[in-house]
Design a protein around this motif. Sequence first.
Motif, PDB file in Angstrom:
ATOM      1  N   ALA A 190      23.178 -43.626 -43.420  1.00 36.63           N
ATOM      2  CA  ALA A 190      23.747 -42.857 -44.526  1.00 36.63           C
ATOM      3  C   ALA A 190      25.220 -42.568 -44.270  1.00 36.63           C
ATOM      4  O   ALA A 190      26.050 -42.618 -45.192  1.00 36.63           O
ATOM      5  CB  ALA A 190      22.974 -41.551 -44.715  1.00 36.63           C
ATOM      6  N   GLU A 191      25.575 -42.279 -43.014  1.00 38.13           N
ATOM      7  CA  GLU A 191      26.979 -42.040 -42.662  1.00 38.13           C
ATOM      8  C   GLU A 191      27.802 -43.310 -42.829  1.00 38.13           C
ATOM      9  O   GLU A 191      28.953 -43.266 -43.281  1.00 38.13           O
ATOM     10  CB  GLU A 191      27.062 -41.531 -41.218  1.00 38.13           C
ATOM     11  CG  GLU A 191      28.457 -41.091 -40.789  1.00 38.13           C
ATOM     12  CD  GLU A 191      28.923 -39.807 -41.443  1.00 38.13           C
ATOM     13  OE1 GLU A 191      30.134 -39.499 -41.346  1.00 38.13           O
ATOM     14  OE2 GLU A 191      28.087 -39.113 -42.071  1.00 38.13           O
ATOM     15  N   SER A 204      17.451 -36.954 -49.955  1.00 34.01           N
ATOM     16  CA  SER A 204      18.239 -37.856 -49.111  1.00 34.01           C
ATOM     17  C   SER A 204      17.578 -38.159 -47.774  1.00 34.01           C
ATOM     18  O   SER A 204      17.980 -39.092 -47.093  1.00 34.01           O
ATOM     19  CB  SER A 204      19.630 -37.248 -48.852  1.00 34.01           C
ATOM     20  OG  SER A 204      20.330 -37.079 -50.063  1.00 34.01           O
ATOM     21  N   SER A 240      28.179 -43.820 -46.533  1.00 41.22           N
ATOM     22  CA  SER A 240      29.019 -42.750 -47.077  1.00 41.22           C
ATOM     23  C   SER A 240      30.499 -43.046 -46.868  1.00 41.22           C
ATOM     24  O   SER A 240      31.327 -42.767 -47.736  1.00 41.22           O
ATOM     25  CB  SER A 240      28.647 -41.423 -46.404  1.00 41.22           C
ATOM     26  OG  SER A 240      29.510 -40.389 -46.826  1.00 41.22           O
ATOM     27  N   ASN A 241      30.830 -43.647 -45.731  1.00 43.99           N
ATOM     28  CA  ASN A 241      32.228 -43.918 -45.408  1.00 43.99           C
ATOM     29  C   ASN A 241      32.735 -45.256 -45.955  1.00 43.99           C
ATOM     30  O   ASN A 241      33.892 -45.371 -46.354  1.00 43.99           O
ATOM     31  CB  ASN A 241      32.429 -43.900 -43.890  1.00 43.99           C
ATOM     32  CG  ASN A 241      32.370 -42.501 -43.310  1.00 43.99           C
ATOM     33  OD1 ASN A 241      32.844 -41.552 -43.924  1.00 43.99           O
ATOM     34  ND2 ASN A 241      31.770 -42.356 -42.147  1.00 43.99           N
ATOM     35  N   GLU A 287      30.793 -47.765 -48.100  1.00 39.61           N
ATOM     36  CA  GLU A 287      29.872 -48.497 -48.987  1.00 39.61           C
ATOM     37  C   GLU A 287      30.555 -49.572 -49.822  1.00 39.61           C
ATOM     38  O   GLU A 287      30.119 -50.731 -49.850  1.00 39.61           O
ATOM     39  CB  GLU A 287      29.151 -47.509 -49.907  1.00 39.61           C
ATOM     40  CG  GLU A 287      28.106 -48.164 -50.788  1.00 39.61           C
ATOM     41  CD  GLU A 287      27.256 -47.146 -51.526  1.00 39.61           C
ATOM     42  OE1 GLU A 287      26.877 -47.415 -52.675  1.00 39.61           O
ATOM     43  OE2 GLU A 287      26.959 -46.080 -50.949  1.00 39.61           O
ATOM     44  N   ARG A 305      20.287 -40.836 -40.917  1.00 40.04           N
ATOM     45  CA  ARG A 305      21.617 -40.225 -40.748  1.00 40.04           C
ATOM     46  C   ARG A 305      22.643 -41.268 -40.320  1.00 40.04           C
ATOM     47  O   ARG A 305      23.793 -41.244 -40.782  1.00 40.04           O
ATOM     48  CB  ARG A 305      21.519 -39.127 -39.678  1.00 40.04           C
ATOM     49  CG  ARG A 305      22.717 -38.197 -39.622  1.00 40.04           C
ATOM     50  CD  ARG A 305      22.746 -37.240 -40.778  1.00 40.04           C
ATOM     51  NE  ARG A 305      23.932 -36.411 -40.735  1.00 40.04           N
ATOM     52  CZ  ARG A 305      25.128 -36.782 -41.185  1.00 40.04           C
ATOM     53  NH1 ARG A 305      25.309 -37.968 -41.716  1.00 40.04           N
ATOM     54  NH2 ARG A 305      26.154 -35.950 -41.115  1.00 40.04           N
ATOM     55  N   LYS A 363      24.886 -44.175 -51.340  1.00 42.35           N
ATOM     56  CA  LYS A 363      25.524 -43.262 -52.293  1.00 42.35           C
ATOM     57  C   LYS A 363      25.265 -43.706 -53.729  1.00 42.35           C
ATOM     58  O   LYS A 363      24.866 -42.916 -54.569  1.00 42.35           O
ATOM     59  CB  LYS A 363      27.045 -43.213 -52.041  1.00 42.35           C
ATOM     60  CG  LYS A 363      27.472 -42.389 -50.866  1.00 42.35           C
ATOM     61  CD  LYS A 363      28.961 -42.047 -50.929  1.00 42.35           C
ATOM     62  CE  LYS A 363      29.834 -43.290 -51.059  1.00 42.35           C
ATOM     63  NZ  LYS A 363      31.272 -42.967 -51.040  1.00 42.35           N
ATOM     64  N   ASN A 364      25.525 -44.997 -53.996  1.00 44.84           N
ATOM     65  CA  ASN A 364      25.396 -45.536 -55.351  1.00 44.84           C
ATOM     66  C   ASN A 364      24.049 -46.258 -55.480  1.00 44.84           C
ATOM     67  O   ASN A 364      23.841 -47.293 -54.856  1.00 44.84           O
ATOM     68  CB  ASN A 364      26.546 -46.501 -55.636  1.00 44.84           C
ATOM     69  CG  ASN A 364      26.519 -47.025 -57.061  1.00 44.84           C
ATOM     70  OD1 ASN A 364      25.619 -46.705 -57.839  1.00 44.84           O
ATOM     71  ND2 ASN A 364      27.507 -47.834 -57.412  1.00 44.84           N
TER      72      ASN A 364
END
Length: 599
Positions: free
Chosen positions: A171-172, A580, A175-176, A178, A168, A203-204
């Motif tokens: 990933a955060e 995820s 996510s913000n 990348e 988490r 994400k990618n």
Amino acid sequence: MSINVGEVVAVRGTQVTLRIYDESSLETMFHDGKKYRGVSIREYIGVKRGFCTIVCIIEGEYLDEKRFELEDNKIQYIRKVEAKPIGYFEQSKFKDGIKLMPMIKDKAYLLNENQVITVFSQGIDRAFKIGKMLKEDLTVSLPWNKIFNSHIGIFGNTGSGKSNTLTRLYAELFSNFEEKLKGKSQFLLIDFNGEYTGNQLIKNPENKKSFNLSTGKKAGEKLPLASEQLWNTEILALLFQATANTQIPFINRVVEKRKKDGGDADKLKDNVIGTFYTCLVKLTNKECLIKLEVIAEHLKNAPLINKLSKLEWYDRDPNKPQYVVKSPQNWEFFGSKEGFDQNLRPILNRLDIAQIDAFDELIVRINIQLLWDLSQGHIQFEHIQPLLKRVESAVNDLRKIFSVKENVNDEFKLLNVVSLRGCNQATKKIVPLLLAKMFYQEHRDNVDTPPQNTLHFIIDEAHNILSQQSNREHEIWKDYRLEMFEEIIKEGRKFGMFLTLSSQRPADISPTIMSQLHNFFIHRLVNDKDLFLIDNTISTLDRMSKSLIPNLSKGACVVTGTAFDLPIVMQVDYIENKDSRPDSDDVDLAKLWNINDQE
């Protein structure tokens, strides 16, 4: 104005006692359209002192008796709470630390939800969120800039949710930010259990590369290894457990010879031919053939292997014992220059040294050096023989997991996951060390001051390689591995390299490494040694937060460290998307065994 719920009746040092009004015991209250939580343990309360509001955390409560003598000794119980100041509001801005202390008769007021969030948000933007405060159920934003600019420790017993927290957290971040991270930062995750090789974290998918290594029968992917890391005396000595007095100097001569040749294939070919000539013509030593056959085997040259297999020792001529190839038509002799040039040199001249890999080259060079040293009387064979056996054994595993290249910079992406699930125990200790050494030295030698690029080294199940308790490995090898990571955690920050460690046994990790961590996410821990270490290592953890650690629910953790003004007890959001989240879910036995609960 807020809801007045009581007043200060005693102040002893930093301990404040407040008398709470009877009507203030409700769990939730609303006033002027704002939500307030009632007075209870671990809630926050404000005490007015002039133009400031002193924020206190409630640590305990009790009933005090008040007797009325004129009314037949009637007893009235007064609710009192004990609180500790943690900061204050000044002009609507929260500042941590004690500047003012309450005085007796100062009024106490409830804090609304926005004020509580402000206490923990520290004036940062509220975009980085991984969960909610456990008791208040308020979403709180974390200071990502201070967290990722530090060494991080994520600890908790198995099943407490630490893998979910690690996922988490990063990933955060991706996510913000990348796309902004590309070209400026690199992330390397050591995954012992293969939990992060899917679509987790990023994400990618184009920005992630996974290496599934294997030393078993099932072939795995190969990890790029810089040539200079393999041809390093220190590393080779540790890999092969070389002794200090004889074997390490021998390995050093092998490495220095290659450095002198510049790794040139033609020069190695000349060395091979010269070695064969010396052994067969000059020395005519019966024992040399075994090592020449090893060299031929790793050169992968069938004509040479076939020729050597036919050689026989001929010593009927006492003046010139030598190797020969017997045949009915014509014997081939190898003890003279003419015989060597006629019977073996043509095969050696056709050798293609460039086609062998780095590990074959290593064994070829070791055997060449051995034969040269024996011919000069520099060594005794029985001193080097154990090293040769260890080299042959170790190289078999190394070849399965490494692909040696001169330049590996283009082989890695923004996020790189190295899975060691299919590797044996020895390999699980070798790979993280070689990666740490390779990435750290490369980053340290090329980084600007101050750093314009960062390297983030993430180790899941860190106790596997950072433990001082392992008794199955060589002591020198263990010391070197710990010293490498201790150097990174002590010196890496100034070079822009940061460690994130996740472990279920923090007490097993080196105390030096633990003492250098800056920020902590502490899930449930019940072992006394772990709790004792946490108590003595983390100075930012208060008494109340410490007492919660053994009883935290799954996913709940205490967040504290240099990035936080105050410890936060947080429930990290569970990642609902199965693709995820890390592959660490508990087995559903009812589903596995096809059992219906209603049966």
